[in-house]
Motif scaffolding. Structure first.
Motif, PDB file in Angstrom:
ATOM      1  N   LYS A 196      -5.948  11.847   4.759  1.00 27.13           N
ATOM      2  CA  LYS A 196      -4.597  11.983   5.312  1.00 27.13           C
ATOM      3  C   LYS A 196      -3.950  13.324   4.969  1.00 27.13           C
ATOM      4  CE  LYS A 196      -3.733   7.000   5.308  1.00 27.13           C
ATOM      5  NZ  LYS A 196      -2.834   5.904   4.875  1.00 27.13           N
ATOM      6  N   LEU A 197      -4.756  14.373   5.019  1.00 24.11           N
ATOM      7  CA  LEU A 197      -4.226  15.717   4.818  1.00 24.11           C
ATOM      8  C   LEU A 197      -3.816  16.303   6.166  1.00 24.11           C
ATOM      9  CD1 LEU A 197      -6.928  16.973   2.284  1.00 24.11           C
ATOM     10  CD2 LEU A 197      -4.647  16.096   1.766  1.00 24.11           C
ATOM     11  N   GLN A 198      -3.001  17.321   6.173  1.00 26.37           N
ATOM     12  CA  GLN A 198      -2.525  17.917   7.420  1.00 26.37           C
ATOM     13  C   GLN A 198      -3.520  18.951   7.931  1.00 26.37           C
ATOM     14  OE1 GLN A 198       1.472  19.421   7.246  1.00 26.37           O
ATOM     15  NE2 GLN A 198       2.285  17.572   6.276  1.00 26.37           N
ATOM     16  N   ALA A 199      -3.812  18.843   9.214  1.00 25.56           N
ATOM     17  CA  ALA A 199      -4.761  19.767   9.835  1.00 25.56           C
ATOM     18  C   ALA A 199      -4.209  21.186   9.853  1.00 25.56           C
ATOM     19  CB  ALA A 199      -5.082  19.308  11.252  1.00 25.56           C
ATOM     20  N   LYS A 200      -5.119  22.133   9.785  1.00 19.75           N
ATOM     21  CA  LYS A 200      -4.823  23.563   9.848  1.00 19.75           C
ATOM     22  C   LYS A 200      -3.923  24.049   8.701  1.00 19.75           C
ATOM     23  CE  LYS A 200      -5.273  23.843  14.887  1.00 19.75           C
ATOM     24  NZ  LYS A 200      -4.638  24.314  16.145  1.00 19.75           N
ATOM     25  N   LYS A 201      -3.854  23.264   7.640  1.00 19.68           N
ATOM     26  CA  LYS A 201      -3.062  23.656   6.481  1.00 19.68           C
ATOM     27  C   LYS A 201      -3.989  23.983   5.298  1.00 19.68           C
ATOM     28  CE  LYS A 201       1.111  23.075   8.153  1.00 19.68           C
ATOM     29  NZ  LYS A 201       2.091  24.178   8.234  1.00 19.68           N
ATOM     30  N   LYS A 202      -3.545  24.925   4.506  1.00 20.51           N
ATOM     31  CA  LYS A 202      -4.304  25.292   3.316  1.00 20.51           C
ATOM     32  C   LYS A 202      -3.792  24.487   2.122  1.00 20.51           C
ATOM     33  CE  LYS A 202      -5.875  29.348   0.703  1.00 20.51           C
ATOM     34  NZ  LYS A 202      -5.766  30.824   0.552  1.00 20.51           N
ATOM     35  N   TYR A 203      -4.729  23.905   1.370  1.00 16.99           N
ATOM     36  CA  TYR A 203      -4.374  23.093   0.203  1.00 16.99           C
ATOM     37  C   TYR A 203      -4.985  23.693  -1.077  1.00 16.99           C
ATOM     38  CZ  TYR A 203      -2.406  19.208   2.882  1.00 16.99           C
ATOM     39  OH  TYR A 203      -1.616  18.423   3.691  1.00 16.99           O
ATOM     40  N   PHE A 204      -4.246  23.499  -2.166  1.00 14.92           N
ATOM     41  CA  PHE A 204      -4.706  23.941  -3.492  1.00 14.92           C
ATOM     42  C   PHE A 204      -4.975  22.706  -4.355  1.00 14.92           C
ATOM     43  CE2 PHE A 204      -2.174  27.294  -1.683  1.00 14.92           C
ATOM     44  CZ  PHE A 204      -2.886  28.451  -1.979  1.00 14.92           C
ATOM     45  N   PHE A 205      -6.068  22.756  -5.121  1.00 10.50           N
ATOM     46  CA  PHE A 205      -6.484  21.597  -5.920  1.00 10.50           C
ATOM     47  C   PHE A 205      -6.756  22.018  -7.382  1.00 10.50           C
ATOM     48  CE2 PHE A 205      -7.644  20.862  -1.561  1.00 10.50           C
ATOM     49  CZ  PHE A 205      -7.334  19.532  -1.333  1.00 10.50           C
ATOM     50  N   ARG A 206      -6.434  21.101  -8.306  1.00  7.23           N
ATOM     51  CA  ARG A 206      -6.794  21.277  -9.719  1.00  7.23           C
ATOM     52  C   ARG A 206      -6.901  19.900 -10.373  1.00  7.23           C
ATOM     53  NH1 ARG A 206      -1.280  24.115 -12.198  1.00  7.23           N
ATOM     54  NH2 ARG A 206       0.155  22.373 -11.794  1.00  7.23           N
ATOM     55  N   VAL A 207      -7.544  19.843 -11.555  1.00  6.40           N
ATOM     56  CA  VAL A 207      -7.834  18.561 -12.205  1.00  6.40           C
ATOM     57  C   VAL A 207      -7.511  18.665 -13.703  1.00  6.40           C
ATOM     58  CG1 VAL A 207      -9.587  16.773 -12.585  1.00  6.40           C
ATOM     59  CG2 VAL A 207      -9.752  18.281 -10.590  1.00  6.40           C
ATOM     60  N   ARG A 208      -7.108  17.542 -14.277  1.00  4.13           N
ATOM     61  CA  ARG A 208      -6.976  17.469 -15.729  1.00  4.13           C
ATOM     62  C   ARG A 208      -7.455  16.101 -16.209  1.00  4.13           C
ATOM     63  NH1 ARG A 208      -0.394  17.206 -16.835  1.00  4.13           N
ATOM     64  NH2 ARG A 208       0.005  15.210 -15.788  1.00  4.13           N
ATOM     65  N   THR A 209      -7.797  16.024 -17.497  1.00  2.00           N
ATOM     66  CA  THR A 209      -8.240  14.767 -18.095  1.00  2.00           C
ATOM     67  C   THR A 209      -7.088  14.137 -18.870  1.00  2.00           C
ATOM     68  OG1 THR A 209      -8.935  15.752 -20.186  1.00  2.00           O
ATOM     69  CG2 THR A 209     -10.538  15.765 -18.393  1.00  2.00           C
ATOM     70  N   TYR A 210      -7.281  12.867 -19.253  1.00  3.09           N
ATOM     71  CA  TYR A 210      -6.296  12.240 -20.132  1.00  3.09           C
ATOM     72  C   TYR A 210      -6.968  11.170 -20.991  1.00  3.09           C
ATOM     73  CZ  TYR A 210      -6.038   8.140 -17.028  1.00  3.09           C
ATOM     74  OH  TYR A 210      -6.335   7.018 -16.293  1.00  3.09           O
ATOM     75  N   VAL A 211      -6.346  10.900 -22.141  1.00  2.00           N
ATOM     76  CA  VAL A 211      -6.789   9.836 -23.040  1.00  2.00           C
ATOM     77  C   VAL A 211      -5.570   9.004 -23.423  1.00  2.00           C
ATOM     78  CG1 VAL A 211      -8.790  11.024 -24.009  1.00  2.00           C
ATOM     79  CG2 VAL A 211      -6.539  11.399 -25.006  1.00  2.00           C
ATOM     80  N   LYS A 212      -5.817   7.804 -23.920  1.00  2.00           N
ATOM     81  CA  LYS A 212      -4.748   6.920 -24.372  1.00  2.00           C
ATOM     82  C   LYS A 212      -4.586   7.048 -25.888  1.00  2.00           C
ATOM     83  CE  LYS A 212      -3.244   4.276 -20.848  1.00  2.00           C
ATOM     84  NZ  LYS A 212      -1.822   4.058 -20.524  1.00  2.00           N
ATOM     85  N   TYR A 213      -3.336   7.226 -26.357  1.00  2.56           N
ATOM     86  CA  TYR A 213      -3.051   7.270 -27.787  1.00  2.56           C
ATOM     87  C   TYR A 213      -1.685   6.642 -28.015  1.00  2.56           C
ATOM     88  CZ  TYR A 213      -2.029   9.041 -32.455  1.00  2.56           C
ATOM     89  OH  TYR A 213      -1.697   9.140 -33.779  1.00  2.56           O
ATOM     90  N   ASN A 214      -1.654   5.572 -28.824  1.00  4.04           N
ATOM     91  CA  ASN A 214      -0.401   4.842 -29.083  1.00  4.04           C
ATOM     92  C   ASN A 214       0.269   4.405 -27.778  1.00  4.04           C
ATOM     93  OD1 ASN A 214      -0.703   5.019 -31.829  1.00  4.04           O
ATOM     94  ND2 ASN A 214       0.717   6.731 -32.086  1.00  4.04           N
ATOM     95  N   ASN A 215      -0.561   3.898 -26.848  1.00  7.80           N
ATOM     96  CA  ASN A 215      -0.088   3.392 -25.554  1.00  7.80           C
ATOM     97  C   ASN A 215       0.536   4.474 -24.679  1.00  7.80           C
ATOM     98  OD1 ASN A 215      -0.871   0.677 -26.055  1.00  7.80           O
ATOM     99  ND2 ASN A 215       0.978   0.407 -27.317  1.00  7.80           N
ATOM    100  N   LYS A 216       0.217   5.720 -24.960  1.00 11.29           N
ATOM    101  CA  LYS A 216       0.700   6.821 -24.134  1.00 11.29           C
ATOM    102  C   LYS A 216      -0.482   7.658 -23.662  1.00 11.29           C
ATOM    103  CE  LYS A 216       5.194   7.310 -26.440  1.00 11.29           C
ATOM    104  NZ  LYS A 216       6.086   8.236 -27.194  1.00 11.29           N
ATOM    105  N   ASN A 217      -0.305   8.268 -22.486  1.00 17.26           N
ATOM    106  CA  ASN A 217      -1.333   9.169 -21.974  1.00 17.26           C
ATOM    107  C   ASN A 217      -1.182  10.555 -22.596  1.00 17.26           C
ATOM    108  OD1 ASN A 217      -2.403   7.203 -20.336  1.00 17.26           O
ATOM    109  ND2 ASN A 217      -1.351   7.898 -18.478  1.00 17.26           N
ATOM    110  N   ILE A 218      -2.289  11.082 -23.113  1.00 15.75           N
ATOM    111  CA  ILE A 218      -2.330  12.451 -23.624  1.00 15.75           C
ATOM    112  C   ILE A 218      -3.163  13.263 -22.640  1.00 15.75           C
ATOM    113  CG2 ILE A 218      -2.943  13.947 -25.552  1.00 15.75           C
ATOM    114  CD1 ILE A 218      -0.804  11.904 -26.247  1.00 15.75           C
TER     115      ILE A 218
END
Length: 485
Positions: A449-471
């Motif tokens: 469901k991305l828009q046609a003829k448009k340029k998109y930028f992508f990046r990724v990060r990881t996460y872990v759980k600590y004391n019921n919070k995402n790090i």
């Protein structure tokens, strides 16, 4: 599999010990089994009654007033040396201060101990000695040292020593001992230093030797890892900054002296002069053990090497005046001391405030999650403060973004072991303003469901759980693609 597990355990242990150091106290608090505690000058003088025993100092002893002329322990020559010592005396990092010995007439041996025979003296500081005698062998620790395996180690002497050579057969005067000789095995003086000024005046014509540490005689003995900064003077006799003995078969290695502090009567192998600047740098003290035995305290007014467990200038107190600004760390992160102030007070009255350094850290486990106490040590004093180490999410790498049909893309990135999951962020703007996020546990994800003829930028990060919070980790590299129709 077993080999991998073993390797993992070894690496884990190495991480845990990154900032671990052995906690060694400068003083033993209890008298060891088989030893007799020395608490005062009466106990020290009492060694004469059992000279073959084992003794350990349990505190400093000040002789200044009681051994001067007219003092309580003045028997006509100040302190009366322990005559024939065949036992063990452990100074335990304490000091004997102000030992006075004076004698205008010729006599045998002078020092805290007159004669050591198969005896051991270690970890003792003789501070501000005042010796003015006419004797055959004179030293701050001992006059004459022989026997099968006599040993003086981890000791120092400061003050003034003067010997007027009236003895019939000449004399030997040294900062640590007057003379050591071989008798079956070797007598040894090692890991000692002298700051005392030593002067010998010749009255007779029988000759003498004056040394910063000791004289080695009779083709045997070891003098190693010592130094002297005291002024060594002789009127006509032989003068040596550390020792004489290279031509007599003694083992003389790794000894140093302050250049200009003594007139060398001849060059001695194993003895090297250093400038005042070099004396303050540990790299010039070849084979000195600065991990276990020696240290140079750059904050102290005494700039030369000191013995770790028998300091010349001791630390009276250590106060953490302000704690570091940063008190929370990610797993694996090194300590920061920005904002911290450590006040050091020395027993000579000098005090200074410094920023702590990593070399002061006794214990900090950067891989242990939770609150822990960071201990700092300087000399034998410690301070501590608390920090919290939080679980650290590690970065991943965005490998590929593939454009698919029907306004879809396929995103692929590296897996990171131990992470709870990943967040993919994408936006039509390079600064990711108004970006959308997809959360996943997979490392290969399709986004539709991305828009046609448009340029998109992508990046990724990881996460872990600590004391019921995402790090979360930091963001990965960025990739961009243009969507097809």
């Amino acid at each position: 599999m077993k080999k991998r597990k073993l390797l993992f355990n070894v690496l884990l242990l190495a991480c845990i010990l990154t900032f671990a150091k052995t906690n060694v106290s400068a003083h033993q608090k209890k008298v060891p089994s088989g030893y007799t505690g020395i608490y005062n000058i009466d106990d020290l003088a009492g060694i004469e009654n059992n000279p073959s025993g084992k003794y350990i100092l349990m505190g400093d002893i000040d002789m200044t007033e009681v051994t001067k002329k007219g003092g309580e322990y003045d028997n006509g020559n100040g302190w009366t040396p322990i005559s024939e010592f065949t036992g063990v005396l452990d100074g335990n990092g304490y000091q004997i201060t102000g030992m006075n010995i004076y004698k205008p007439d010729s006599w045998g041996w002078a020092g805290l101990i007159a004669h050591m025979d198969d005896a051991i003296v270690r970890n003792l500081g003789m501070k501000n000695v005042a010796i003015d005698v006419s004797a055959s062998e004179v030293g701050g620790i001992a006059g004459f040292v022989d026997g099968s395996e006599s040993l003086i180690e981890n000791c120092y002497v400061s003050g003034k020593i003067q010997n007027t050579n009236e003895y019939e057969y000449g004399s030997y005067t040294g900062g640590i001992a007057g003379k050591i000789v071989k008798n079956s095995y070797w007598s040894t003086v090692k890991n000692c230093f002298n700051t005392a000024d030593i002067t010998v005046k010749e009255v007779t014509e029988n000759g003498y030797q004056v040394t910063g540490i000791t004289t080695c005689s009779r083709e045997g003995g070891e003098i190693s890892n010592n130094y002297s900064v005291g002024k060594i003077q002789a009127v006509n006799g032989s003068c040596y900054a550390i020792t004489r003995g290279a031509l007599l078969g003694c083992k003389i290695e790794n000894n140093f002296y302050l250049k200009g502090s003594a007139r060398q009567s001849e060059e001695v192998w194993g003895v090297k002069p250093l400038t005042s600047i070099q004396m303050k740098r540990k790299q010039y003290f070849t084979k000195f053990d600065f991990n276990n035995t020696w240290e140079i305290d750059s904050y102290c007014k005494y700039p030369y090497p000191q013995l770790k467990n028998n300091r010349y200038i001791r630390i009276k107190s250590l106060v953490l005046q302000s704690q570091p600004k940063k008190r929370t760390y990610k797993q694996g992160e090194n300590l920061s001391f920005e904002g911290a102030a450590l006040k050091i007070v020395y027993d000579d009255g000098y005090q200074t405030t410094v920023v702590p350094t990593s070399s002061m850290v006794v214990s900090y486990n950067k891989n242990k999650i939770g609150v822990q106490k960071v201990r700092l040590r300087h000399g034998d004093k410690e301070v501590s403060f608390d920090v919290e180490v939080k679980l650290n999410a590690k970065n991943t790498k965005l490998k590929k973004v593939t454009v698919l049909k029907k306004k879809k893309v396929k995103i692929q990135f590296n897996a990171v072991k131990g992470m709870k999951g990943y967040q993919i962020q994408f936006s039509k703007k390079r600064n990711f303003k108004g970006a959308k996020i997809v959360t996943t546990s997979s490392t290969s994800v399709k986004i539709a469901k991305l828009q046609a003829k448009k340029k998109y930028f992508f990046r990724v990060r990881t996460y872990v759980k600590y004391n019921n919070k995402n790090i979360y980790s930091g963001w990965s590299n960025v990739k961009s693609v243009k969507i097809k129709k």
